[in-house]
Design a protein around this motif. Sequence first.
Motif, short mmCIF file in Angstrom:
data_model
loop_
_atom_site.label_atom_id
_atom_site.label_comp_id
_atom_site.label_asym_id
_atom_site.label_seq_id
_atom_site.Cartn_x
_atom_site.Cartn_y
_atom_site.Cartn_z
N VAL A 131 -45.17 94.00 53.66
CA VAL A 131 -45.89 92.76 53.33
C VAL A 131 -47.14 92.65 54.20
N ALA A 132 -46.99 92.92 55.49
CA ALA A 132 -48.13 92.84 56.41
C ALA A 132 -49.19 93.86 56.04
N GLU A 133 -48.77 95.06 55.69
CA GLU A 133 -49.70 96.12 55.31
C GLU A 133 -50.50 95.71 54.08
N LEU A 134 -49.85 95.18 53.08
CA LEU A 134 -50.54 94.75 51.87
C LEU A 134 -51.44 93.55 52.13
N SER A 135 -51.13 92.80 53.19
CA SER A 135 -51.94 91.63 53.53
C SER A 135 -53.11 91.97 54.42
N GLY A 136 -53.16 93.21 54.89
CA GLY A 136 -54.28 93.64 55.72
C GLY A 136 -54.01 93.65 57.21
N VAL A 137 -52.76 93.50 57.62
CA VAL A 137 -52.42 93.54 59.05
C VAL A 137 -52.36 94.99 59.49
N THR A 138 -53.09 95.32 60.53
CA THR A 138 -53.15 96.72 60.99
C THR A 138 -52.67 96.89 62.42
N THR A 139 -52.31 95.80 63.08
CA THR A 139 -51.92 95.87 64.49
C THR A 139 -50.40 95.76 64.63
N ALA A 140 -49.97 95.67 65.90
CA ALA A 140 -48.55 95.54 66.18
C ALA A 140 -47.97 94.25 65.64
N ALA A 141 -48.82 93.32 65.20
CA ALA A 141 -48.33 92.07 64.61
C ALA A 141 -47.50 92.31 63.36
N ALA A 142 -47.62 93.52 62.78
CA ALA A 142 -46.81 93.87 61.61
C ALA A 142 -45.37 94.16 61.99
N GLY A 143 -45.11 94.32 63.28
CA GLY A 143 -43.74 94.56 63.73
C GLY A 143 -42.99 93.25 63.82
N GLN A 144 -41.95 93.10 63.03
CA GLN A 144 -41.23 91.83 62.92
C GLN A 144 -40.47 91.50 64.19
N LEU A 145 -40.68 90.27 64.71
CA LEU A 145 -39.91 89.78 65.84
C LEU A 145 -38.66 89.11 65.31
N GLN A 146 -37.48 89.67 65.63
CA GLN A 146 -36.22 89.23 65.03
C GLN A 146 -35.32 88.52 66.03
N HIS A 147 -34.77 87.42 65.57
CA HIS A 147 -33.72 86.70 66.28
C HIS A 147 -32.50 86.73 65.38
N ALA A 148 -31.43 87.36 65.83
CA ALA A 148 -30.19 87.44 65.04
C ALA A 148 -29.18 86.44 65.58
N VAL A 149 -28.50 85.76 64.66
CA VAL A 149 -27.50 84.75 65.02
C VAL A 149 -26.19 85.12 64.34
N LEU A 188 -50.60 80.40 53.85
CA LEU A 188 -50.94 79.06 54.35
C LEU A 188 -51.86 79.15 55.56
N LEU A 189 -51.54 80.00 56.51
CA LEU A 189 -52.32 80.08 57.73
C LEU A 189 -53.69 80.71 57.50
N VAL A 190 -53.74 81.69 56.61
CA VAL A 190 -55.03 82.30 56.28
C VAL A 190 -55.93 81.29 55.58
N GLU A 191 -55.36 80.53 54.66
CA GLU A 191 -56.13 79.49 53.97
C GLU A 191 -56.60 78.41 54.93
N ALA A 192 -55.87 78.23 56.05
CA ALA A 192 -56.25 77.23 57.04
C ALA A 192 -57.31 77.74 58.01
N GLY A 193 -57.76 78.98 57.83
CA GLY A 193 -58.86 79.49 58.64
C GLY A 193 -58.52 80.57 59.63
N LEU A 194 -57.24 80.92 59.79
CA LEU A 194 -56.87 82.00 60.70
C LEU A 194 -57.04 83.33 60.00
N ASP A 195 -57.37 84.38 60.77
CA ASP A 195 -57.38 85.69 60.12
C ASP A 195 -55.95 86.18 60.02
N VAL A 196 -55.72 87.18 59.19
CA VAL A 196 -54.36 87.58 58.86
C VAL A 196 -53.62 88.15 60.07
N GLU A 197 -54.34 88.79 61.00
CA GLU A 197 -53.70 89.31 62.21
C GLU A 197 -53.18 88.16 63.06
#
Length: 608
Positions: A300-318, A258-267
């Motif tokens: 998923v990020a790797e297959l989508s072309g993400v190569t930076t630390a953005a591929a590291g998932q930010l987790q909130h556990a409840v 959705l965000l990539v289609e809206a004009g943002l790059d994948v990173e």
Amino acid sequence: MASDPATSSGTPATIEVPLSEGLEHTQGEWEAATAAVLRRSRRLTDDADDGDVWATLATTTLDGIRVTPLGTPALSADLGDGGLPGQAPFTRGATATRELDGWDVRAWFTDPDVERTARDVVTDLENGVNSLWISAGTGGVPIDALATVLEPVFVDLAAVTLDAPFEPLEAARALAAVIADKGVSAAPGTSFGADPIGAAFRGRGVVDFDATVEIAHLAQPLGVRALTVDATAVHDAGASDVQELAYSLAAGAQYLRLLVEAGLDVEQAAALIDFRYAATDEQFPTIAKLRAARRLWNRVAELSGVTTAAAGQLQHAVTSRPMMSRYDPYVNMLRTTVASFAAGTGGAAAVTVLPFDEPLGLPEPFSRRIARNTSSLLISESHVAAVTDPAGGSHAVEKLTDDLARAAWELFGEIDATPSLEAALDLLRGRIEQTVSDRALAIARRQRPITGVSEFPQVAETLPDRRPYARPLDVHRYAGEFEALRDEPAAAPVFLASMGTVAAFTARSTFAANLLAAGGVETVVAGPSEGVDDVLAAYSSAGSPAVVCLVGNDKGYDAWGAELVAALRDAGARHVVLAGTADVGADTTIAVGVDALAFLRSIRQEIA
């Protein structure tokens, strides 16, 4: 070569398994020692092979994943490298080290009473909480009151995460205005929390992707997250660990597109998404789930072309809502302690411990204090966060992480291949329904016991009084069916016809009383007896209840059980139960493994 633990024949292994104090013992020695214990407890027959201990002690998760009782090098020998913390595939952590000398202690706020919430925010931040998770809009904190609630908050130091399923754009604009008015940069971890897919799954909003894109464009210049993949949406519906993981991947991938289609790059798109998972009192599966989630999202990020630390998932556990009980709610403190330990150990960046009275209504100051102190004690006194990924290298945890990841990736493929979002959610709902059924059967048979509800209940318990939620979440609570019986106590007690001495009947008397109490049925115990006349006298003194349960040992059943059943029927007993398996003419027998719910419902009909 050592025999495979999954198929061990009992032949002593040639490899050596290091155990405590630096000693080394063979796998065969462990099998022999364990088999001896199991034979004494009658869980293994005398002629069984020692290697049968693996099958006897192994467990199978609701996802069909087999968990062996002992981690051995063979379990993890063929697994890939988990990498280092802060490096792909991020299994061992999204960052190299923990900030704040531990995880982010995040408190939950949903009370629409603005004055109370503002007071709770200040109290929590002054006493160990690092960030705020605010349910805003319909059923929560009024959006137009966010500025009031956050007025004393240093939003550059304390992250704020929103959950506003009905008005996500309005809530995002309100938080953005607060940040702008304070003239500071928002603290890392701040998120507008938009999650239209999760809201739609819960039935708490519509999928408005246009508003979601607008929220993303609002978040980007502020350096905050825009979207939260809230996997607790499916967990609260009864999903298994694999289903929760697969859903989070599917929703996350949809948001990336959705965000990539809206004009943002994948990173940029990946950097705008965070994730929320449930942490349960099943310690090792929770640890493995969070580790697997980071590995999976990296792929998923790797297959989508993400190569930076953005591929590291930010987790909130409840801490899990479904695992908590309304009855004996103080036991929830134990459940949430184990869950928060597992969440922190599993590498979650932020952990929310829900107050123990959450199933009853809006929490009070005492329960809020216990919730925030749970993490504080684990971090500051138990030093759980002193080591990054402390479970890493454990053969059992590494294997469980890999099994969860592979199963979730396969299910994600099925979900992602569906032609529409509606079809994907329908597929997942179907799988969750089966999981709910499987879990319910295990709970009914007390193979998955719930302390204070299906085991060790307090039948005359008085529940704490709490103010109701303005709009409660629809949660499939595991204890729900038992609690529904407790909500309407049985009209009359069951008479426990105790046969013989205290030593003869106590074990089965305790078993029967606990089982009946789990269904809201009180009991009257006869006490020691020497024969039929003693039991009949006690039965008459108790008011001659319609339902009677014989409790004694097998020797007593054989000697005078049938005679007692006949005498009790003559004295007015309409339905006779026997605790055990002897044939004495009883209407029903109960023993370990009985479908407790089915039995309790039938007994309540007999009482009525």
